[in-house]
Design a protein around this motif. Sequence first.
Motif, PDB file in Angstrom:
ATOM      1  N   UNK A  42       0.807  -1.231   0.000  1.00 22.28           N
ATOM      2  CA  UNK A  42       0.000   0.000   0.000  1.00 22.28           C
ATOM      3  C   UNK A  42       0.837   1.277   0.000  1.00 22.28           C
ATOM      4  N   UNK A  43       2.118   1.175   0.288  1.00 22.36           N
ATOM      5  CA  UNK A  43       2.958   2.372   0.320  1.00 22.36           C
ATOM      6  C   UNK A  43       3.017   3.061  -1.043  1.00 22.36           C
ATOM      7  N   UNK A  44       2.845   2.295  -2.124  1.00 21.04           N
ATOM      8  CA  UNK A  44       2.897   2.921  -3.459  1.00 21.04           C
ATOM      9  C   UNK A  44       1.746   3.897  -3.654  1.00 21.04           C
ATOM     10  N   UNK A  45       0.687   3.765  -2.845  1.00 19.48           N
ATOM     11  CA  UNK A  45      -0.441   4.687  -2.958  1.00 19.48           C
ATOM     12  C   UNK A  45      -0.043   6.113  -2.604  1.00 19.48           C
ATOM     13  N   UNK A  46       1.048   6.250  -1.850  1.00 20.94           N
ATOM     14  CA  UNK A  46       1.531   7.597  -1.530  1.00 20.94           C
ATOM     15  C   UNK A  46       1.870   8.373  -2.798  1.00 20.94           C
ATOM     16  N   UNK A  47       2.395   7.673  -3.786  1.00 23.11           N
ATOM     17  CA  UNK A  47       2.761   8.330  -5.041  1.00 23.11           C
ATOM     18  C   UNK A  47       1.514   8.841  -5.749  1.00 23.11           C
ATOM     19  N   UNK A  48       0.472   7.991  -5.794  1.00 20.27           N
ATOM     20  CA  UNK A  48      -0.772   8.411  -6.421  1.00 20.27           C
ATOM     21  C   UNK A  48      -1.467   9.507  -5.635  1.00 20.27           C
ATOM     22  N   UNK A  49      -1.387   9.422  -4.297  1.00 21.42           N
ATOM     23  CA  UNK A  49      -2.017  10.449  -3.465  1.00 21.42           C
ATOM     24  C   UNK A  49      -1.350  11.799  -3.682  1.00 21.42           C
ATOM     25  N   UNK A  50      -0.027  11.778  -3.800  1.00 14.39           N
ATOM     26  CA  UNK A  50       0.702  13.021  -4.035  1.00 14.39           C
ATOM     27  C   UNK A  50       0.271  13.666  -5.349  1.00 14.39           C
ATOM     28  N   UNK A  51       0.033  12.830  -6.373  1.00 14.81           N
ATOM     29  CA  UNK A  51      -0.422  13.350  -7.663  1.00 14.81           C
ATOM     30  C   UNK A  51      -1.798  13.984  -7.518  1.00 14.81           C
ATOM     31  N   UNK A  52      -2.720  13.265  -6.875  1.00 13.66           N
ATOM     32  CA  UNK A  52      -4.080  13.788  -6.707  1.00 13.66           C
ATOM     33  C   UNK A  52      -4.092  15.071  -5.884  1.00 13.66           C
ATOM     34  N   UNK A  53      -3.259  15.085  -4.821  1.00 12.76           N
ATOM     35  CA  UNK A  53      -3.237  16.247  -3.940  1.00 12.76           C
ATOM     36  C   UNK A  53      -2.702  17.490  -4.646  1.00 12.76           C
ATOM     37  N   UNK A  54      -1.839  17.281  -5.636  1.00 14.06           N
ATOM     38  CA  UNK A  54      -1.244  18.411  -6.343  1.00 14.06           C
ATOM     39  C   UNK A  54      -2.028  18.792  -7.596  1.00 14.06           C
ATOM     40  N   UNK A  55      -3.133  18.107  -7.850  1.00 14.71           N
ATOM     41  CA  UNK A  55      -3.987  18.404  -9.013  1.00 14.71           C
ATOM     42  C   UNK A  55      -5.416  18.611  -8.546  1.00 14.71           C
ATOM     43  N   UNK A  56      -5.686  19.818  -8.069  1.00 18.79           N
ATOM     44  CA  UNK A  56      -6.998  20.125  -7.499  1.00 18.79           C
ATOM     45  C   UNK A  56      -8.124  19.981  -8.508  1.00 18.79           C
ATOM     46  N   UNK A  57      -7.811  20.103  -9.798  1.00 19.46           N
ATOM     47  CA  UNK A  57      -8.862  20.048 -10.813  1.00 19.46           C
ATOM     48  C   UNK A  57      -9.521  18.680 -10.903  1.00 19.46           C
ATOM     49  N   UNK A  58      -8.885  17.639 -10.361  1.00 15.33           N
ATOM     50  CA  UNK A  58      -9.460  16.304 -10.466  1.00 15.33           C
ATOM     51  C   UNK A  58     -10.786  16.197  -9.712  1.00 15.33           C
ATOM     52  N   UNK A  59     -10.933  16.941  -8.623  1.00 14.38           N
ATOM     53  CA  UNK A  59     -12.212  16.957  -7.906  1.00 14.38           C
ATOM     54  C   UNK A  59     -13.293  17.600  -8.757  1.00 14.38           C
ATOM     55  N   UNK A  60     -12.914  18.643  -9.488  1.00 16.59           N
ATOM     56  CA  UNK A  60     -13.860  19.299 -10.397  1.00 16.59           C
ATOM     57  C   UNK A  60     -14.265  18.335 -11.506  1.00 16.59           C
ATOM     58  N   UNK A  61     -13.290  17.640 -12.060  1.00 20.44           N
ATOM     59  CA  UNK A  61     -13.565  16.654 -13.106  1.00 20.44           C
ATOM     60  C   UNK A  61     -14.517  15.586 -12.605  1.00 20.44           C
ATOM     61  N   UNK A  62     -14.238  15.067 -11.414  1.00 18.23           N
ATOM     62  CA  UNK A  62     -15.081  14.016 -10.835  1.00 18.23           C
ATOM     63  C   UNK A  62     -16.530  14.482 -10.714  1.00 18.23           C
ATOM     64  N   UNK A  63     -16.712  15.703 -10.275  1.00 19.99           N
ATOM     65  CA  UNK A  63     -18.066  16.241 -10.092  1.00 19.99           C
ATOM     66  C   UNK A  63     -18.858  16.243 -11.400  1.00 19.99           C
ATOM     67  N   UNK A  64     -18.235  16.732 -12.458  1.00 15.46           N
ATOM     68  CA  UNK A  64     -18.963  16.860 -13.726  1.00 15.46           C
ATOM     69  C   UNK A  64     -19.094  15.520 -14.464  1.00 15.46           C
ATOM     70  N   UNK A  65     -18.143  14.620 -14.262  1.00 17.83           N
ATOM     71  CA  UNK A  65     -18.310  13.288 -14.845  1.00 17.83           C
ATOM     72  C   UNK A  65     -19.463  12.549 -14.168  1.00 17.83           C
ATOM     73  N   UNK A  66     -19.574  12.721 -12.870  1.00 22.85           N
ATOM     74  CA  UNK A  66     -20.683  12.087 -12.152  1.00 22.85           C
ATOM     75  C   UNK A  66     -22.027  12.650 -12.589  1.00 22.85           C
ATOM     76  N   UNK A  67     -22.040  13.929 -12.948  1.00 23.73           N
ATOM     77  CA  UNK A  67     -23.295  14.524 -13.425  1.00 23.73           C
ATOM     78  C   UNK A  67     -23.717  13.897 -14.746  1.00 23.73           C
ATOM     79  N   UNK A  68     -22.728  13.553 -15.598  1.00 30.07           N
ATOM     80  CA  UNK A  68     -23.028  12.881 -16.862  1.00 30.07           C
ATOM     81  C   UNK A  68     -23.577  11.483 -16.595  1.00 30.07           C
TER      82      UNK A  68
END
Length: 259
Positions: A74-100
């Motif tokens: 599970x330690x490799x998830x830190x790498x993915x978490x760091x990417x998500x944390x540094x890309x705030x737009x992904x939350x915006x993307x998630x919101x609008x994809x869910x609306x579709x």
Amino acid sequence: MNDEKISVDNRDYVGALASGLEVLSAFDVQHKKMTLSEVAQITGMDRAKARRLLLTLHALGYIAKDGREFRLTPKVLRLGYAFNASNDHLDVVQHYLQSVTSELGESCSLSILDNDEIIYLVRSSAAHRLMSINITPGTRLPAAYTSMGRVLLAQLSAAEQKDWLARAQLLEHTDNSIVDKNRFVNMLKDVKQQGFCVVDQELELGLRSIAVPVFDYQGKLLGAANISTNSLRVSMQSLIDKYLPALQDAAKSITAHAK
């Protein structure tokens, strides 16, 4: 520092780091656990080099060892978490994809291009399953035979497309798959001109999808978004008349809010 990539023969290139990342990337859905020999075969490394890298990653806690087999921790998830944390737009993307997905009842995703593959970054899944594999963020699929991949390839310059096609393998996944490179180039021109791409059962029979490019408010390409569906349930006409406008609206909303 600028964004220019260095070549493998550049003195600043750290080969050991690159090889270690290659070993980590070798583990995927089809290779959840592997022996030393399997890792060496997939990466093209000799056994001695693969062994040193595996043991180093094991010592660092990124890989666990069960008998003769290795697996990610599970330690490799830190790498993915760091990417998500540094890309705030992904939350915006998630919101609008869910609306579709809520509007159409279909799965909607955003991916980026990584050499010959696309990587899913954001996924809004519908209740029904379309593909033989379970798609989640991090899943990779061949760029040549996905609507998102073709949209992203169409965004490349002519020189970049030429380099990509020179090394790419166009495989016949189904009878519908485009395998002629000249035809593929012309198809990419059409995709760029029309601003969207439809792929009809070229990767798997029954799988039909449509994709559009997604940009941020400054015009920077964030990736490609798609809607995937079943060819028996949704006609090509419905895909264009109903699904495309919904996807384009989501892409515009992401552009307006992705800071």
